[in-house]
Enzyme design. Structure first.
Site, mmCIF file in Angstrom:
data_model
loop_
_atom_site.group_PDB
_atom_site.id
_atom_site.type_symbol
_atom_site.label_atom_id
_atom_site.label_comp_id
_atom_site.label_asym_id
_atom_site.label_seq_id
_atom_site.Cartn_x
_atom_site.Cartn_y
_atom_site.Cartn_z
ATOM 1 N N ASP A 30 29.595 -11.293 -5.473
ATOM 2 C CA ASP A 30 31.267 -11.400 -4.993
ATOM 3 C C ASP A 30 31.439 -10.651 -3.579
ATOM 4 O O ASP A 30 30.941 -9.613 -3.599
ATOM 5 C CB ASP A 30 32.134 -11.357 -6.168
ATOM 6 C CG ASP A 30 33.379 -11.682 -5.911
ATOM 7 O OD1 ASP A 30 33.862 -12.438 -4.855
ATOM 8 O OD2 ASP A 30 34.522 -10.763 -6.322
ATOM 9 N N ASP A 60 34.219 -10.627 -10.788
ATOM 10 C CA ASP A 60 35.270 -10.272 -11.368
ATOM 11 C C ASP A 60 36.269 -11.186 -12.037
ATOM 12 O O ASP A 60 37.072 -10.671 -12.959
ATOM 13 C CB ASP A 60 35.841 -9.203 -10.569
ATOM 14 C CG ASP A 60 36.477 -9.781 -9.289
ATOM 15 O OD1 ASP A 60 36.116 -11.156 -9.171
ATOM 16 O OD2 ASP A 60 37.129 -9.325 -8.277
ATOM 17 N N ASN A 68 -2.403 7.571 -33.261
ATOM 18 C CA ASN A 68 -1.444 6.604 -32.738
ATOM 19 C C ASN A 68 0.046 7.015 -32.637
ATOM 20 O O ASN A 68 0.878 6.843 -31.664
ATOM 21 C CB ASN A 68 -1.239 5.259 -33.196
ATOM 22 C CG ASN A 68 -2.510 4.649 -33.196
ATOM 23 O OD1 ASN A 68 -3.698 4.851 -32.612
ATOM 24 N ND2 ASN A 68 -2.708 3.263 -33.737
ATOM 25 N N THR A 99 -0.636 12.185 -31.434
ATOM 26 C CA THR A 99 -1.253 12.322 -30.469
ATOM 27 C C THR A 99 -1.408 11.358 -29.372
ATOM 28 O O THR A 99 -1.745 11.462 -28.358
ATOM 29 C CB THR A 99 -2.704 12.784 -30.582
ATOM 30 O OG1 THR A 99 -3.382 11.576 -31.220
ATOM 31 C CG2 THR A 99 -2.597 14.093 -31.424
#
Length: 827
Positions: free
Chosen positions: A338, A568, A662, A665
């Site tokens: 706009d 708006d 998993n 570390t």
């Protein structure tokens, strides 16, 4: 001279006036003598319903929470959690379940916080309206207005329904929220064609618009969802939420992992059964492979990356309603925006004064004015055009208060949409007139030379032009044309820079406005949206309706672009919902627009959008490199387990050991990696192609090669330790080697082209701290007998841990050396 305001309704029942039980009689010229009776109004209210726009249901806390479990990765993890629990692997099940819950809580906290902040933006008071009931003017909630009611309007009112004017005196309304027109629209009780465009229906007023000046009387023709505002709300039903590019890309990665995991699990299971292994051993191998293949920390990493982006954007005046919206802006290739208040300041400003004596022009403008500036000289009350004139006059030391004190008014002819002029006669005999040049020119006998050429020049620049004249006595004849004033809603200074930055980043800026084509193109050229030689029809869209905006967004989407849409007004809401990301204005935006948006700008500033684009690109880059880091580990684990099964060796790692790698570390360094600071060059590159996958050929090539290298190192140490005779010790050494390899590789994973000291080891202190912390946890396992027993590990000597660390440096070292080799080849 007659004061034309004498017939208007002067008496207003205000919030501070008498209560509703004490209505006041009002004589309204041209209006029905009684309006509606209370009984008839009650009947119509029952027939037509309350005068309300049906609001979109806000998401409940439970709805926000359940949305956190939509991801295929989360579904996969929940499945792994259930299988582990059924097989009695309770530690695995608890660990996976904790990750899923943590991820959901983080996402819920961020999005629910945004929902609460959005509610705070809403008006806390219900609007009211003044109508005729039983011959009296009464004030009542706007929701109780019905068709046939007679509305009494004056400056400052918000129109309570769509209504046809019966009487209008210098009446103008601000219809920006409905039509996008930035200038107040003059109204008159003169019928126009029934099929006239909405912006040209000067005989009507519309729900939700504001009266900026004058007075009026209007008969209600439509209420609630039958109004023009309601019709736009209906358009929302024709739009649909679009998955963000990040969601689509992650879903493709997840599907790839699922298919690869399923194929390998089936293959290993078949191989084990063919070798005569028991079904429990085969099932354990399959679970181990599944755990190895799934990056359990990925959902939490993505959520935290987006949550951090939300926090950074909140500090930059952007309220994010959906976490993925931050990254989506980084993928944007087109921003449909706009004009009024976003690219421009949202206030009228005098841009140029034409005339022999500009001071005299502005003095006359201030002398022929009804508006008043505030104490700060900026804010004020009255028509925006007149406020702009007063601000320009004040800059030259001209104070309207002094004019009113030294030269009081004798008579006033207010501005009217039919006469197109206003005049004020003052005590010193001077008559000051302002209005349209075509109206004043025939009444002037001096100062007119060059006026028409100046008018065309100023209009060609997109300025709204006002003529100012001076005379003596009450008659508006024999005037002297003092000059012309060119006004416009000026561009925000930062918007010019932001548009240039967006262009440099390869993002098209498309301006959509309700203003005229000439004004829109002039502002577009000034902002840099429209450059010489570019097609104006591609970059600038003027006089658009809600349907036009929706069509423009859909057309860009059909061309394969990632579209962001700002707005708006209520007429923007359908397009905001249809776009990949809808951006609403927090200060000037309507409630309907904010509810349809993914992101709300609390400063209504286009520059904030460009900042968000940079933030989104940084988030995407961090997520992708973190995903690559995680998948190298997971693919390596998968290859390791598959290779051991293929050659008939015992499992190098147990499910709990894989889960530890998993979640601790891998995932902890990944969380630090995703917080890497944004690189300065992100906005100097073109946007990603909409069809570009999260992981391209180069990323998969890197994942497979680095995964294979880790497998070679870990499998070598596993075989060297003789797993047939000393399986627990072999697993312990393989376990530590893989952990240290993952931790050291995190430093190399920060950049695909720069080695770790060029990136700056201290620019991400969190990563350094996480690696040291995770290494400490790994070493602690071997010092605690209970921990060794839980993980099924044998005891290792200090020199063996040192060996594991040294071997773990190999993948990171090879990765860093390969960067130097590629740089050397490129010269």
């Amino acid at each position: 001279m007659n004061d034309l305001t004498s017939n208007a309704v002067r008496e207003k029942t205000s919030q501070s006036g008498p209560p509703l039980s004490e209505p006041r009689p009002v004589n309204v010229a041209g209006a029905p003598s009684l309006g509606l009776s209370q009984a008839e109004a009650a009947r119509r209210l029952a027939e037509h319903g309350r005068n309300e726009i049906q609001r979109e249901q806000t998401r409940s806390p439970w709805g926000v929470l359940l949305e956190q479990f939509r991801s295929p990765m989360i579904v996969l993890l929940l499945g792994a959690c259930g299988v582990s629990a059924m097989l009695g692997e309770h530690a695995d099940a608890i660990a996976i379940g904790a990750i899923v819950v943590l991820n959901a809580l983080i996402g819920f906290a961020q999005e629910f916080k945004a929902e609460r902040a959005l509610l705070a933006l809403r008006s806390m008071t219900a609007p009211r309206a003044r109508v005729m009931r039983d011959g009296y003017a009464v004030q009542l909630p706007a929701a109780e207005v019905v068709p046939g009611d007679v509305l009494l309007l004056e400056a400052g009112d918000v129109v309570a329904a769509d209504a046809r004017l019966l009487e209008a005196h210098a009446l103008a309304t601000n219809e920006a929220a409905l039509t996008g027109e930035s200038v107040p629209v003059d109204k008159a009780a003169v019928p126009v064609a029934a099929d006239a465009p909405l912006a040209q229906r000067t005989d009507s007023v519309f729900l939700g618009t504001a009266v900026t000046r004058g007075t009026g009387v209007a008969e209600v023709r439509a209420t609630g969802m039958h109004t023009e505002l309601g019709k736009i709300a209906h358009l929302l039903a024709s739009t649909s939420d679009t998955d963000t590019p990040l969601e689509q890309r992650l879903e493709r990665v997840t599907r790839t992992l699922l298919m690869a995991c399923a194929a390998i699990v089936v293959l290993v299971a078949a191989l084990g059964l063919w070798r005569g292994q028991g079904w429990l051993a085969v099932l354990m191998s399959s679970i181990s492979l599944a755990v190895a293949a799934v990056p359990e920390g990925l959902p939490a990493v993505v959520t935290i990356a987006l949550a951090l982006g939300v926090q950074r954007m909140a500090a930059r005046h952007a309220l994010v309603r959906r976490l993925q919206a931050v990254e989506t802006l980084g993928s944007a290739t087109v921003v449909c925006t706009d004009k009024t208040g976003t690219l421009t300041t949202g206030t009228m400003e005098v841009r140029e004064v034409w005339g022999a004596n500009p001071h005299a022009v502005l003095f006359a403008s201030a002398a022929c004015c009804d508006a008043s500036l505030g104490p700060d000289g900026k804010e004020g009350t009255g028509d925006p055009t007149e406020l702009a004139l007063l601000r320009a006059a004040l800059a030259r030391g001209i104070h309207r208060e002094e004019i009113e004190r030294d030269r009081p008014r004798v008579a006033v002819r207010p501005f009217d949409s039919e006469t197109k002029r206003m005049s004020v006669l003052r005590a010193d005999g001077a008559l000051y007139v302002k209005g349209a040049l075509e109206v004043l020119l025939p009444r002037c006998n001096a100062g007119t030379e060059g006026a028409l050429e100046a008018m065309r020049t100023l209009s060609g620049r997109g300025l709204r032009v006002l003529a100012v004249a001076r005379g003596s006595g009450p008659e508006e004849e024999g005037l002297e044309l003092l000059g012309l004033v060119g006004m416009a809603d000026p561009p925000r200074p930062e918007a010019v820079t932001a548009v240039a930055a967006a262009r440099a980043a390869g993002v098209r800026t498309v301006m959509i406005t309700g203003d005229s084509q000439e004004t829109a193109q002039a502002i577009g050229r000034e902002l840099g949206i429209l450059l010489p030689g570019e097609d104006a029809a591609e970059r600038i869209h003027a006089r658009v309706t809600a349907e036009d905006k929706l069509r423009i967004v859909r057309r860009w989407k059909e061309r394969g672009e990632v579209v962001a849409m700002t707005g708006d007004g209520v007429n923007d809401a359908p397009a905001l919902r249809e776009a990949h990301i809808g951006i609403a204005m927090g200060r000037t935006g309507t409630e309907v627009t904010r509810e349809a948006a993914d992101l709300v700008l609390t400063d209504d500033n286009f520059a904030t959008i460009v900042t968000a684009i940079r933030e989104g690109r940084a988030i995407y880059e961090n997520i992708r490199k973190t995903l690559v880091y995680l998948l190298v580990g997971n693919v390596g684990e998968l290859m390791l387990m598959f290779a051991a099964s293929l050659v008939g060796l015992p499992l190098p790692l147990l499910p709990l050991q894989l889960l530890w790698i998993n979640l601790v570390t891998d995932s902890l360094p990944a969380l630090a990696l995703v917080m890497d600071p944004a690189r300065a060059e992100l906005l100097s590159r073109p946007p990603r192609r909409p069809d570009e996958p999260m992981l391209g050929r180069s990323q998969w090539h890197h994942i497979l090669l680095m995964g294979a290298l880790e497998v070679a190192v870990v499998m070598g140490v596993f075989v060297w330790t003789d797993p047939v005779e000393h399986v627990e010790r072999a697993r312990a050494l393989a376990f530590s080697t893989l952990v240290f390899a993952e931790l050291m590789r995190a430093f190399a994973a920060r950049s695909a082209t720069r080695i770790f000291w060029e990136v700056g080891p201290l620019t991400n202190r969190l990563l350094l701290g996480v690696v040291l912390f995770s290494a400490g946890l790994q070493l602690a396992i071997y010092e605690l007998p209970a921990a060794r027993a839980l993980f099924g590990l044998g005891e290792l000597h200090l020199w063996e841990l040192g060996l594991a660390f040294a071997l773990g440096l190999i993948p990171a070292t090879v990765l860093e050396v390969s960067k130097l080799v590629r740089r050397w080849k490129r010269g």
